[in-house]
Design an enzyme around this catalytic site. Structure first.
Site, PDB file in Angstrom:
ATOM      1  N   ARG A 100      -7.225 -24.755  -3.962  1.00  0.00           N
ATOM      2  CA  ARG A 100      -7.670 -23.577  -3.213  1.00  0.00           C
ATOM      3  C   ARG A 100      -7.484 -22.398  -4.151  1.00  0.00           C
ATOM      4  NH1 ARG A 100      -8.236 -22.350   2.335  1.00  0.00           N
ATOM      5  NH2 ARG A 100      -7.658 -20.241   2.952  1.00  0.00           N
ATOM      6  N   HIS A 127     -17.031 -23.233   0.290  1.00  0.00           N
ATOM      7  CA  HIS A 127     -15.950 -23.828   1.096  1.00  0.00           C
ATOM      8  C   HIS A 127     -16.510 -25.116   1.721  1.00  0.00           C
ATOM      9  CE1 HIS A 127     -12.290 -24.256   3.121  1.00  0.00           C
ATOM     10  NE2 HIS A 127     -12.252 -23.155   3.863  1.00  0.00           N
ATOM     11  N   GLN A 130     -14.867 -27.038   4.777  1.00  0.00           N
ATOM     12  CA  GLN A 130     -15.079 -26.352   6.051  1.00  0.00           C
ATOM     13  C   GLN A 130     -16.435 -26.706   6.639  1.00  0.00           C
ATOM     14  OE1 GLN A 130     -12.898 -24.076   7.819  1.00  0.00           O
ATOM     15  NE2 GLN A 130     -14.438 -24.645   9.341  1.00  0.00           N
ATOM     16  N   ASP A 224     -17.253 -15.146  10.544  1.00  0.00           N
ATOM     17  CA  ASP A 224     -16.118 -15.339   9.648  1.00  0.00           C
ATOM     18  C   ASP A 224     -15.481 -13.979   9.394  1.00  0.00           C
ATOM     19  OD1 ASP A 224     -14.328 -16.440   7.847  1.00  0.00           O
ATOM     20  OD2 ASP A 224     -15.761 -16.630   6.205  1.00  0.00           O
ATOM     21  N   CYS A 264     -14.341 -20.081  11.452  1.00  0.00           N
ATOM     22  CA  CYS A 264     -13.516 -20.982  10.644  1.00  0.00           C
ATOM     23  C   CYS A 264     -12.040 -20.605  10.658  1.00  0.00           C
ATOM     24  CB  CYS A 264     -14.052 -21.049   9.223  1.00  0.00           C
ATOM     25  SG  CYS A 264     -14.134 -19.445   8.409  1.00  0.00           S
ATOM     26  N   ARG A 292     -11.159 -30.245  10.686  1.00  0.00           N
ATOM     27  CA  ARG A 292     -10.864 -30.230   9.259  1.00  0.00           C
ATOM     28  C   ARG A 292     -10.147 -31.521   8.866  1.00  0.00           C
ATOM     29  NH1 ARG A 292     -10.387 -25.425   6.469  1.00  0.00           N
ATOM     30  NH2 ARG A 292     -10.014 -26.818   4.701  1.00  0.00           N
TER      31      ARG A 292
END
Length: 306
Positions: A100, A127, A130, A224, A264, A292
């Protein structure tokens, strides 16, 4: 598939196979193939994480592996050790690595010099994990991907939007991005979307007839955070530009009753979404968060199945 840096690393067949596997894993989280038995999997974080860290750590354990959580500030990377050298070292100790990070180029460098699978847990450009979870969540709503209209409101030039665009191309889902002109999706990603023949429209005027029609057709409303980690200096300007794109009751009332709300997380209530919408009966954000785990386990099973 050796590495998973973006959704461009898989084709439509693998995309759907991962989603089908994730559905099976969700039905019984422990009745899964132990593909990570006797394997040690690294989880490297340059940014804070809740869902990515917990879901991957739990997922690696459920697949029979041993997770090793690494904080970049505690590694020699923070003191200037090269990504190339680090990749070689990681490859000697680990059987795989999730990262990450900020710059997507860091992932590409590590993948170039690693002999182990590298997985993108989030970068400034994409991402992808996701997006896998998002489309698993959409599938659970009994929606036909090819008849579904996904409408994203907010910053079109962020990692989540970019991955949703590519996932929509793989799924043959129509996607509309409602965003300020200054925050349009990256040209690079739009080019990739064209190669996938993605049905996409970008609309800047939230009050336009095109925007109104998109909201009326929407099966999924997605938003988001407006200010991502590392963008704190841009906060005031971004919030001012994005205020008209807030997902609130005024927006929700333009949609059909069956529309579902996705985010998310983490959510900044009062910015990109209001409290009443986030916690409304239309919201499926916590199913999305749970997924996830299942989607990523399916991804790992796909990578390590041989």
């Amino acid at each position: 598939m050796k590495h998973f840096l973006s959704l461009l690393d898989i084709d439509r067949e693998i995309f759907f196979r991962i989603l089908e596997t994730a559905k099976k894993f969700k039905n019984d989280p422990w009745e899964v193939p132990q593909v990570l038995t006797k394997k040690t999997f690294g989880l490297l974080f340059e940014k804070p994480s809740t869902r990515t860290r917990i879901s991957f750590e739990v997922g690696v354990v459920q697949l029979g592996g041993y997770p090793v959580v690494l904080n970049s500030n505690e590694l020699q990377l923070s003191r200037g050790e090269s990504l190339r050298d680090s990749a070689h070292v990681f490859s000697r100790f680990l059987d795989g690595l999730l990262i990450r990070t900020f710059a997507h180029q860091n992932l590409e460098q590590l993948a170039k010099y690693s002999s182990i699978p590298i997985i993108n847990g989030l970068s400034d450009l994409y991402h992808p994990c996701q997006a896998l979870a998002d489309f698993l969540t959409i599938a659970e709503q009994n929606l036909d991907f090819e008849k579904t209209h996904l409408v994203f409101l907010g910053d079109g030039n962020n990692n989540v939007t970019h991955s949703l665009i590519l996932a929509s191309g793989l799924a043959k889902t129509k996607i509309t991005v409602l965003c300020p002109k200054e925050m349009s999706p990256a040209k690079k990603v739009l080019g990739q979307a064209r190669s996938l023949q993605t049905d996409i429209q970008i609309i800047h005027d939230i009050k336009s007839l095109e925007a109104k029609l998109a909201l009326q057709e929407a099966d999924i409303l997605y938003t988001d955070v407006w200010v991502s980690m590392g963008q704190e200096k841009e906060k005031e300007n971004k919030i001012n530009l994005l205020k008209p794109y807030q997902v609130n009751n005024q927006i929700l009332n333009q949609c059909k009753a069956s529309v579902k709300i996705m985010h998310c997380l983490p959510a900044h209530i009062g910015e990109e979404i209001t409290e009443e919408v986030l916690y409304s009966n239309s919201s499926i954000v916590f199913d999305q968060a749970e997924n996830r785990l299942h989607a990523q386990k399916a991804l790992l099973a796909e990578i390590y199945k041989h």
